[in-house]
Motif scaffolding. Structure first.
Motif, mmCIF file in Angstrom:
data_model
loop_
_atom_site.group_PDB
_atom_site.id
_atom_site.type_symbol
_atom_site.label_atom_id
_atom_site.label_comp_id
_atom_site.label_asym_id
_atom_site.label_seq_id
_atom_site.Cartn_x
_atom_site.Cartn_y
_atom_site.Cartn_z
ATOM 1 N N LYS A 1 3.843 0.795 -16.093
ATOM 2 C CA LYS A 1 2.590 0.413 -15.423
ATOM 3 C C LYS A 1 2.818 0.403 -13.911
ATOM 4 C CE LYS A 1 1.081 -2.717 -19.104
ATOM 5 N NZ LYS A 1 2.242 -3.106 -19.916
ATOM 6 N N ARG A 2 2.593 1.544 -13.302
ATOM 7 C CA ARG A 2 2.873 1.644 -11.863
ATOM 8 C C ARG A 2 2.011 0.670 -11.058
ATOM 9 N NH1 ARG A 2 5.717 5.532 -9.856
ATOM 10 N NH2 ARG A 2 5.325 7.061 -11.469
ATOM 11 N N TRP A 3 0.797 0.425 -11.540
ATOM 12 C CA TRP A 3 -0.132 -0.397 -10.775
ATOM 13 C C TRP A 3 0.371 -1.826 -10.546
ATOM 14 C CZ3 TRP A 3 -1.675 -4.660 -13.447
ATOM 15 C CH2 TRP A 3 -1.623 -4.593 -14.836
ATOM 16 N N ILE A 4 1.310 -2.258 -11.382
ATOM 17 C CA ILE A 4 1.759 -3.649 -11.284
ATOM 18 C C ILE A 4 2.721 -3.853 -10.101
ATOM 19 C CG2 ILE A 4 3.908 -4.132 -12.547
ATOM 20 C CD1 ILE A 4 2.259 -5.681 -14.538
ATOM 21 N N LEU A 5 3.256 -2.735 -9.577
ATOM 22 C CA LEU A 5 4.330 -2.848 -8.577
ATOM 23 C C LEU A 5 3.892 -3.563 -7.300
ATOM 24 C CD1 LEU A 5 6.035 0.660 -8.871
ATOM 25 C CD2 LEU A 5 6.585 -1.459 -10.080
ATOM 26 N N SER A 6 2.624 -3.416 -6.940
ATOM 27 C CA SER A 6 2.160 -4.064 -5.705
ATOM 28 C C SER A 6 1.551 -5.428 -5.996
ATOM 29 C CB SER A 6 1.110 -3.173 -5.026
ATOM 30 O OG SER A 6 0.152 -2.762 -5.992
ATOM 31 N N LYS A 7 1.558 -5.801 -7.271
ATOM 32 C CA LYS A 7 0.876 -7.047 -7.667
ATOM 33 C C LYS A 7 1.936 -8.043 -8.163
ATOM 34 C CE LYS A 7 -3.212 -4.270 -8.751
ATOM 35 N NZ LYS A 7 -2.641 -2.908 -8.660
ATOM 36 N N SER A 8 1.817 -8.470 -9.431
ATOM 37 C CA SER A 8 2.697 -9.562 -9.888
ATOM 38 C C SER A 8 4.179 -9.186 -9.866
ATOM 39 C CB SER A 8 2.287 -10.002 -11.296
ATOM 40 O OG SER A 8 2.320 -8.893 -12.160
ATOM 41 N N PHE A 9 4.508 -7.898 -9.982
ATOM 42 C CA PHE A 9 5.921 -7.493 -9.994
ATOM 43 C C PHE A 9 6.648 -7.960 -8.736
ATOM 44 C CE2 PHE A 9 9.450 -4.559 -9.331
ATOM 45 C CZ PHE A 9 10.042 -4.546 -10.586
ATOM 46 N N ALA B 1 -2.046 -0.912 0.701
ATOM 47 C CA ALA B 1 -1.685 -1.757 1.851
ATOM 48 C C ALA B 1 -2.194 -3.182 1.634
ATOM 49 C CB ALA B 1 -2.264 -1.171 3.137
ATOM 50 N N CYS B 2 -3.443 -3.288 1.200
ATOM 51 C CA CYS B 2 -4.036 -4.624 1.010
ATOM 52 C C CYS B 2 -3.309 -5.380 -0.102
ATOM 53 C CB CYS B 2 -5.512 -4.505 0.649
ATOM 54 S SG CYS B 2 -6.527 -3.931 2.003
ATOM 55 N N GLU B 3 -3.039 -4.684 -1.204
ATOM 56 C CA GLU B 3 -2.375 -5.366 -2.326
ATOM 57 C C GLU B 3 -0.971 -5.827 -1.936
ATOM 58 O OE1 GLU B 3 -2.423 -2.938 -5.799
ATOM 59 O OE2 GLU B 3 -4.595 -2.995 -5.968
ATOM 60 N N ALA B 4 -0.234 -4.951 -1.250
ATOM 61 C CA ALA B 4 1.133 -5.314 -0.857
ATOM 62 C C ALA B 4 1.111 -6.488 0.117
ATOM 63 C CB ALA B 4 1.835 -4.108 -0.243
ATOM 64 N N ALA B 5 0.212 -6.419 1.109
ATOM 65 C CA ALA B 5 0.137 -7.502 2.106
ATOM 66 C C ALA B 5 -0.210 -8.823 1.425
ATOM 67 C CB ALA B 5 -0.897 -7.154 3.182
ATOM 68 N N ALA B 6 -1.178 -8.777 0.488
ATOM 69 C CA ALA B 6 -1.598 -10.012 -0.191
ATOM 70 C C ALA B 6 -0.436 -10.580 -1.017
ATOM 71 C CB ALA B 6 -2.801 -9.729 -1.083
ATOM 72 N N VAL C 1 -17.188 8.376 -15.809
ATOM 73 C CA VAL C 1 -17.634 7.836 -14.518
ATOM 74 C C VAL C 1 -16.384 7.354 -13.787
ATOM 75 C CG1 VAL C 1 -19.048 6.074 -13.392
ATOM 76 C CG2 VAL C 1 -19.802 7.067 -15.563
ATOM 77 N N PRO C 2 -16.157 7.790 -12.532
ATOM 78 C CA PRO C 2 -14.955 7.323 -11.824
ATOM 79 C C PRO C 2 -14.895 5.786 -11.773
ATOM 80 C CG PRO C 2 -16.025 9.078 -10.583
ATOM 81 C CD PRO C 2 -16.954 8.724 -11.708
ATOM 82 N N HIS C 3 -13.718 5.246 -12.081
ATOM 83 C CA HIS C 3 -13.551 3.785 -12.039
ATOM 84 C C HIS C 3 -12.116 3.441 -11.646
ATOM 85 C CE1 HIS C 3 -12.297 -0.005 -14.357
ATOM 86 N NE2 HIS C 3 -12.947 -0.416 -13.268
ATOM 87 N N PHE C 4 -11.986 2.492 -10.736
ATOM 88 C CA PHE C 4 -10.668 1.921 -10.470
ATOM 89 C C PHE C 4 -10.845 0.472 -10.076
ATOM 90 C CE2 PHE C 4 -10.987 1.901 -5.840
ATOM 91 C CZ PHE C 4 -11.891 2.919 -5.597
ATOM 92 N N TRP C 5 -9.736 -0.238 -10.072
ATOM 93 C CA TRP C 5 -9.808 -1.664 -9.744
ATOM 94 C C TRP C 5 -8.677 -2.024 -8.794
ATOM 95 C CZ3 TRP C 5 -6.589 0.113 -13.316
ATOM 96 C CH2 TRP C 5 -5.356 -0.512 -13.458
ATOM 97 N N THR C 6 -8.817 -3.187 -8.179
ATOM 98 C CA THR C 6 -7.749 -3.686 -7.327
ATOM 99 C C THR C 6 -7.699 -5.208 -7.430
ATOM 100 O OG1 THR C 6 -6.854 -3.717 -5.075
ATOM 101 C CG2 THR C 6 -9.232 -3.803 -5.259
ATOM 102 N N GLU C 7 -6.530 -5.770 -7.116
ATOM 103 C CA GLU C 7 -6.377 -7.230 -7.101
ATOM 104 C C GLU C 7 -5.671 -7.611 -5.817
ATOM 105 O OE1 GLU C 7 -5.402 -7.021 -11.814
ATOM 106 O OE2 GLU C 7 -4.093 -8.274 -10.571
ATOM 107 N N MET C 8 -6.246 -8.565 -5.089
ATOM 108 C CA MET C 8 -5.596 -9.050 -3.872
ATOM 109 C C MET C 8 -5.916 -10.531 -3.708
ATOM 110 S SD MET C 8 -7.837 -6.478 -1.440
ATOM 111 C CE MET C 8 -7.264 -4.982 -2.175
ATOM 112 N N PHE C 9 -4.907 -11.341 -3.461
ATOM 113 C CA PHE C 9 -5.042 -12.799 -3.516
ATOM 114 C C PHE C 9 -5.712 -13.163 -4.844
ATOM 115 C CE2 PHE C 9 -4.819 -12.019 1.131
ATOM 116 C CZ PHE C 9 -3.609 -12.651 1.327
#
Ligand code: FAD
Length: 393
Positions: free
Chosen positions: A43-51, A158-163, A321-329
């Protein structure tokens, strides 16, 4: 010479899903999955988040699908191996160890890599990118040793990593050339709110500043901006976008300026060779035009469809339909539709103060995109349906 019915190049989520799509409709064909990274698909997406934030992250938990799946489905995997040559006419691929695989059908799933800004000092120690598990492990280590950290860029990564780094109580700055965050996706008002949200959480915002270079003898000391500022930093994370990994097929019809061009069935102009995920430049049957997405759901769904089509037992069009998500703070935002053109009108329901809203983006009278902040999955699905209806699809 090794002979295979199917060769999948790239072991990200796209490549892994292509294997799943093949096995759904062809239980017997021989399949080899070759991937440059030593880790099985994850799950590459986790690298900038909880990982980044977890005390001791467990690598096994990141696998997607679990590594065992490849064994039980008789898929040969070659991790830590790069495909160095790809001969389209003879249907041959050469691996780093010199082995050659002759294939019947192939799927290009090489994904993308971070854009390296053409400035001085990018090779200094402590100037790093965030794309792989190895990058994330290195970032965790270095961040624990440095006091001042600067994230360069104002997009999703950038936003995810900074958060995440700020949530780890680090002194974090963010430098972005535009006046607000996520400017490629958000309208000015929502962007200003988000930028303010980062500032309130203690991230030092350097907006409207462009990168000029990195200073230091062997490791980073300062970051230079084009306006002449020198900002002290012991660690820089560069997040200035991602470009498709097209080197393997450069100067062939499988490579274009925006990615690897494919049909609605995700097949390139070379019959039997498919391209998916971050690499693919595909016709968007819902929103119109051609598009390359660098998002998880797109790579996963395209992988599955290409795999199914490769078997010849299915002929499925890619029409999501194009869809993506992001998590920050503490925010989760879902983006549904086409955010590539700024809206002429925004209809925002809900409240920034409560961090809960849905913003509909219009081009003239046409609904083109829906931004959802802190909304449940059923609202996200409903947004997809609304867009399909609005576009008559
Ligand atoms: C830190 C981070 C956070 C993200 N967060 C989100 C998010 O919150 N939401 C979202 O929707 N998306 C997110 N994404 C994007 C998402 O992860 C990607 O869109 C998705 O991983 C693309 O999958 P892919 O299989 O096309 O390519 P990749 O995941 O890039 O995989 C391609 C693989 O191919 C390998 N490869 C390349 N060339 C060769 C070769 N010649 N031979 C063998 N192997 C090769 C690469 O090493 C890589 O392992 C994030 C990305 C990153 C980096």
């Amino acid at each position: 010479m090794i002979r295979r019915d199917y060769l999948i190049i790239g072991s990200g989520i796209g490549g892994a899903s292509a294997c799943q799509g093949i096995r759904r409709y062809d239980k017997r064909g021989s399949v080899t999955l070759v991937g440059a990274e030593v880790f099985p698909p994850y799950k590459r997406w986790i690298l900038s988040k909880s990982f980044l934030r977890e005390k001791s992250p467990q690598l096994k938990k990141l696998q997607e699908p679990v590594e065992r799946w490849f064994q039980t489905h008789k898929i040969e995997t070659r991790f830590g191996t790069v495909v160095t040559q790809f001969n389209i006419e003879r249907r041959l691929a050469v691996l780093t160890n010199g082995e050659t695989i002759e294939f019947n059908k192939a799927c290009l799933a090489m994904g993308s890599r971070p854009v390296r800004p053409p400035v001085a000092g990018v090779a200094l120690g402590n100037v790093i990118y965030l794309r792989t598990i190895r990058d994330a492990l290195a970032l965790r280590e270095m961040a624990s040793l440095e006091k001042t950290l600067m994230v360069v860029g104002g997009g999703l990564l950038a936003c995810e990593a900074a958060a995440s780094l700020r949530m780890m109580k680090m002194k974090v700055g963010l430098m972005h050339r535009d006046s607000y965050l996520l400017n490629r996706y958000l309208d000015a008002e929502t962007g200003a709110w988000l930028t303010e949200y980062f500032a309130k959480h203690g991230v030092t915002m350097l907006m409207g500043e462009s990168l000029n270079g990195f200073e230091g003898k062997t490791v980073l000391r300062n970051i230079q901006t084009k306006s002449g500022n020198r900002v002290p930093a012991g660690l820089a994370v560069i997040a200035c976008g991602a470009e498709p990994n097209l080197d393997l097929v450069r100067n062939t019809p499988l490579s274009g300026p925006h990615g690897s061009p494919v049909t609605e069935y995700l097949e390139t102009e070379e019959k039997g060779i498919y391209a998916i995920g971050d690499l693919a430049f595909y016709p968007d049957r819902i929103m119109g035009g051609m598009r390359r997405q660098t998002h998880w759901d797109n790579a996963r769904d395209q992988g599955f469809i290409a795999g199914a089509n490769m078997t010849g037992k299915k002929r499925i069009r890619y029409e999501q339909v194009p869809h993506f998500w992001t998590e920050m703070f503490d925010l989760r935002m879902d983006f549904v539709g086409d955010f590539s053109v700024l809206p002429t009108r925004v209809d925002c329901r809900g409240s920034y103060a409560k961090k809960k809203f849905i913003a509909r983006y219009y081009q003239a009278d046409k609904l083109r995109a829906i931004l959802l902040c802190q909304q449940p999955p059923r609202e996200v699905e409903s947004a997809k349906t609304q867009l399909r209806h609005a576009l008559g699809k």
